[in-house]
Each structure stands twice: as C-alpha cells, then as structure tokens.
Write a protein that holds these residues in place. Structure first.
Motif, mmCIF file in Angstrom:
data_model
loop_
_atom_site.group_PDB
_atom_site.id
_atom_site.type_symbol
_atom_site.label_atom_id
_atom_site.label_comp_id
_atom_site.label_asym_id
_atom_site.label_seq_id
_atom_site.Cartn_x
_atom_site.Cartn_y
_atom_site.Cartn_z
ATOM 1 N N VAL A 212 0.819 -1.210 0.000
ATOM 2 C CA VAL A 212 0.000 0.000 0.000
ATOM 3 C C VAL A 212 0.857 1.266 0.000
ATOM 4 C CG1 VAL A 212 -1.987 -1.087 1.121
ATOM 5 C CG2 VAL A 212 -0.193 -0.047 2.528
ATOM 6 N N ASP A 213 2.137 1.131 0.358
ATOM 7 C CA ASP A 213 3.039 2.292 0.388
ATOM 8 C C ASP A 213 3.931 2.368 -0.843
ATOM 9 O OD1 ASP A 213 2.217 3.395 2.846
ATOM 10 O OD2 ASP A 213 3.424 1.949 3.957
ATOM 11 N N ARG A 214 3.644 1.564 -1.846
ATOM 12 C CA ARG A 214 4.518 1.530 -3.018
ATOM 13 C C ARG A 214 4.625 2.886 -3.705
ATOM 14 N NH1 ARG A 214 5.613 0.888 -8.210
ATOM 15 N NH2 ARG A 214 6.907 -0.870 -8.905
ATOM 16 N N PHE A 215 3.562 3.673 -3.680
ATOM 17 C CA PHE A 215 3.564 4.964 -4.359
ATOM 18 C C PHE A 215 4.556 5.951 -3.748
ATOM 19 C CE2 PHE A 215 0.728 5.515 -0.824
ATOM 20 C CZ PHE A 215 0.825 6.851 -0.462
ATOM 21 N N LYS A 216 5.068 5.637 -2.552
ATOM 22 C CA LYS A 216 6.036 6.517 -1.896
ATOM 23 C C LYS A 216 7.477 6.240 -2.344
ATOM 24 C CE LYS A 216 3.251 7.035 2.295
ATOM 25 N NZ LYS A 216 3.228 6.934 3.775
ATOM 26 N N ILE A 217 7.702 5.131 -3.056
ATOM 27 C CA ILE A 217 9.049 4.727 -3.451
ATOM 28 C C ILE A 217 9.499 5.494 -4.681
ATOM 29 C CG2 ILE A 217 10.495 2.801 -4.212
ATOM 30 C CD1 ILE A 217 8.471 0.959 -2.729
ATOM 31 N N LYS A 218 10.662 6.125 -4.585
ATOM 32 C CA LYS A 218 11.240 6.805 -5.735
ATOM 33 C C LYS A 218 12.190 5.877 -6.482
ATOM 34 C CE LYS A 218 13.898 10.855 -7.158
ATOM 35 N NZ LYS A 218 14.692 12.022 -6.700
ATOM 36 N N ASP A 219 13.061 5.192 -5.760
ATOM 37 C CA ASP A 219 13.965 4.226 -6.391
ATOM 38 C C ASP A 219 14.534 3.287 -5.342
ATOM 39 O OD1 ASP A 219 16.374 5.448 -5.206
ATOM 40 O OD2 ASP A 219 16.100 7.033 -6.673
ATOM 41 N N CYS A 220 15.150 2.211 -5.811
ATOM 42 C CA CYS A 220 15.820 1.236 -4.948
ATOM 43 C C CYS A 220 16.978 0.647 -5.742
ATOM 44 C CB CYS A 220 14.843 0.144 -4.519
ATOM 45 S SG CYS A 220 15.534 -1.073 -3.367
ATOM 46 N N ASP A 221 18.203 0.718 -5.206
ATOM 47 C CA ASP A 221 19.384 0.320 -5.973
ATOM 48 C C ASP A 221 20.342 -0.542 -5.154
ATOM 49 O OD1 ASP A 221 18.899 1.892 -8.449
ATOM 50 O OD2 ASP A 221 19.105 3.606 -7.099
ATOM 51 N N ILE A 222 21.096 -1.359 -5.877
ATOM 52 C CA ILE A 222 22.220 -2.100 -5.298
ATOM 53 C C ILE A 222 23.481 -1.319 -5.635
ATOM 54 C CG2 ILE A 222 23.538 -4.255 -5.349
ATOM 55 C CD1 ILE A 222 20.907 -5.683 -6.083
ATOM 56 N N LEU A 223 24.239 -0.941 -4.608
ATOM 57 C CA LEU A 223 25.404 -0.079 -4.801
ATOM 58 C C LEU A 223 26.685 -0.902 -4.953
ATOM 59 C CD1 LEU A 223 24.477 2.629 -2.103
ATOM 60 C CD2 LEU A 223 23.835 2.535 -4.533
ATOM 61 N N THR A 224 27.786 -0.212 -5.163
ATOM 62 C CA THR A 224 29.082 -0.870 -5.398
ATOM 63 C C THR A 224 29.583 -1.572 -4.147
ATOM 64 O OG1 THR A 224 29.637 0.845 -7.002
ATOM 65 C CG2 THR A 224 31.448 -0.503 -6.159
ATOM 66 N N ARG A 225 30.043 -2.810 -4.324
ATOM 67 C CA ARG A 225 30.629 -3.563 -3.219
ATOM 68 C C ARG A 225 32.122 -3.267 -3.162
ATOM 69 N NH1 ARG A 225 33.032 -8.604 -3.204
ATOM 70 N NH2 ARG A 225 32.336 -8.904 -5.349
ATOM 71 N N ASP A 226 32.602 -2.691 -2.016
ATOM 72 C CA ASP A 226 34.025 -2.384 -1.905
ATOM 73 C C ASP A 226 34.584 -2.554 -0.493
ATOM 74 O OD1 ASP A 226 32.667 -0.239 -0.848
ATOM 75 O OD2 ASP A 226 33.421 1.245 -2.279
ATOM 76 N N LEU A 227 33.847 -2.159 0.541
ATOM 77 C CA LEU A 227 34.386 -2.172 1.898
ATOM 78 C C LEU A 227 33.970 -3.392 2.716
ATOM 79 C CD1 LEU A 227 33.799 1.596 2.792
ATOM 80 C CD2 LEU A 227 35.909 0.509 1.977
ATOM 81 N N SER A 228 33.211 -4.298 2.102
ATOM 82 C CA SER A 228 32.718 -5.477 2.795
ATOM 83 C C SER A 228 32.463 -6.566 1.759
ATOM 84 C CB SER A 228 31.426 -5.128 3.551
ATOM 85 O OG SER A 228 30.810 -6.274 4.081
#
Length: 308
Positions: A212-228
């Motif tokens: 029901v809260d999907r309309f609040k989402i602007k984006d969702c991303d997987i970022l660069t893996r470097d420190l872990s």
C-alpha cells in the motif's frame, strides 16, 4: 510544499570496530547522501555503537550481543532530518532493532535486521510480525541470509525451493508485503553478496515494505561492493507523500454515438438470448416482451452506467 525524498542505505559492514574501517564506512554513507543508515554485523557492544555518532549522524539506535563482539545492528539517523523519536525496541542477540518516529511530521517505522545463517521460521515470522505491529510508513531492511527466488537471486540458480523459503514467500504475500527491489525489477539478476568459499554471488540483502506504500518509493538500488563482502543497498522514499484519491466517472455522452448504442443493443440482445431461459428471475433478466422495445434513449445523459 514538496518535501525531498529520504534516502536510506542498508549495509552489512562485516565488522566496524577498526577505526580506519569505521571512518571509511561513514565516509561512504556520507558520499552516498544517506540520511538513515541500517548497519548489520557491526560486531560492537552498546558502548561501541555510540562511536558511530559522527559524520553528521545525530541519533544511534542499536542492538548487541552482551560482552561479545559478534552480530550487532545499528540505525543511524542524520541531523539533517527533522526527526522526532517515539519508541525503540531491540533484542538481546544483536539481530534487530526497530525505531518508530516522525520525519517532517510523518510517522515512520524503521526495522533493521541481521538474520544469522541457520535462522528458523519462528525468527523470520516474528520479524515480519514486527512490521505489522508498527506505525506510519514501514521500512524493513537488512541482511536476511536467504534467497527469495532461487532462480534469480543466485549466480548458481536452482529450481528447488526449500520449505522455509516457501513459508516466507507465502507469508509475505498473505500480509501484503513486497520485496522492493524485486518489485521494481521483476526479472533482473543482480547480487549483494559474494561467497569466496563457494564462488557464488547471491542477493541476501533486502528492503521490505507494505504494498500500500509503493507509491512513496522513488527508487531502490544495489550499490558498489568495496568495503565489505556485501554491497550496500539504497532506497529513496517520499515519506510524507499522500496517496491521491481519484474519482472515476463514466462518460455518458458516448451514448450520442449511434454506432456505440447499436453495439450495446446487440450485446444486450445476445445476453438475453443466452440467459432468458425461464429459470432465472425476471428481476434479473428483462421480460421477453421487453427485448424488442428496450432502448437506451430512456437513460438520462447524466446517468453513470456500468455494462458488464
């Protein structure tokens, strides 16, 4: 007034006691413009977690294993947010912490989870139940150590789904919960963890929200893996956004089109020929004698009509 989206980053840091690594982690969060950070496997106790109150992060809420440097989760909230704290709960095993508060006057629940390998159904169900017993916009992020879709969430795909994953998938559907990244990218393959031992990539880190809260989402991303050995994941939300109420009204002026009127008459005639068998009440089916004389001209132009 339009309020800027809030950026949340979830990151399994795989230990952050080392001061040099801590500075690198916090600098990365700042560079990514994280306003709320969910950290897992901090390996810190409650006192150590207070050292994370740096680089602009004003609030720290955490859960630790007593006297042991393992597990550990923390929620960091930036001083740039107009945050009003309401409540906090955490367990005693360093696996989750939940805070409820207000951002710019809008209620939000943030749940940060680290599910140790081998966690059972009772643990996962209790974590999902914590989402239900929440307030406002609910965001649950963290390292869950499972692959919801064995075909898409691993570089070594399989058609086999174990009973635990079947239960989890069934439960989140029943509760109206969504895997945010997968909802945005239904068939994509991308991963958040690399196992050096098994040489396998997998998506183990998630954001969950109610549909029901999907309309609040602007984006969702997987970022660069470097420190872990895990990649951070991010989500941007319009927390204060209200869902628009829309009213649909039938355009009755289409009945001025002779072709449409003729077509509807033919549909009604066909419907009656099939259904007027004498076994159905006349209240539902027009009497046989009215078939030929039925006309849409008796409908006022302001009438809203639904034709099934």
């Amino acid at each position: 007034m339009q309020i800027d989206p809030v950026k949340i980053i979830s990151f399994n840091v795989n230990g952050v006691l080392n001061m040099i690594k801590m500075n690198k982690i916090l600098s990365k969060l700042k560079k990514e413009r994280a306003q709320i950070a969910l950290l897992q496997e901090t390996h810190m106790n409650q006192t150590d977690h207070l050292r994370l109150k740096r680089k602009g992060f004003k609030y720290v809420f955490s859960s630790s294993v007593k006297s042991k440097h393992k597990r550990g989760v923390a929620i960091l909230i930036s001083g740039t947010l107009n945050y009003e704290h309401i409540s906090e709960i955490s367990d005693e095993e360093g696996r989750f912490v939940r805070v409820i508060g207000k951002i710019e006057g809008s209620e939000i629940t943030i749940l940060n989870v680290y599910a140790p390998p081998g966690s059972d159904w009772v643990f996962y169900r209790n974590i999902f139940d914590l989402m239900v017993d929440s307030q406002g916009t609910v965001v649950r992020g963290g390292d869950f150590n499972f692959r919801l879709d064995p075909k898409l969430d691993s570089s070594n795909p399989t058609n086999h789904t174990n009973p635990l994953i079947r239960k989890i998938n069934s439960y989140i559907v029943e509760m109206g919960i969504m895997d945010v990244w997968r909802d945005l990218y239904p068939s994509a393959k991308d991963y958040t963890h690399y196992s050096g031992s098994f040489k396998v990539y997998a998506r183990l880190d998630y954001f969950f929200m109610f549909k029901v809260d999907r309309f609040k989402i602007k984006d969702c991303d997987i970022l660069t893996r470097d420190l872990s050995d895990h990649s951070p994941i991010s989500i941007s939300l319009q927390v204060a956004r209200k869902k628009r109420n829309t009213l649909w009204k039938f355009n009755s002026y289409i009945f001025n089109d002779p072709a449409i009127v003729c077509n509807i008459k033919e549909e009604i005639k066909g419907f009656l020929e099939i259904n007027d068998t004498g076994e159905i009440s006349a209240i539902i089916i027009l009497p046989h004698s009215e078939k030929a004389t039925f006309s849409l001209r008796f409908l006022p132009k302001s009438t809203s009509v639904i034709v099934l």
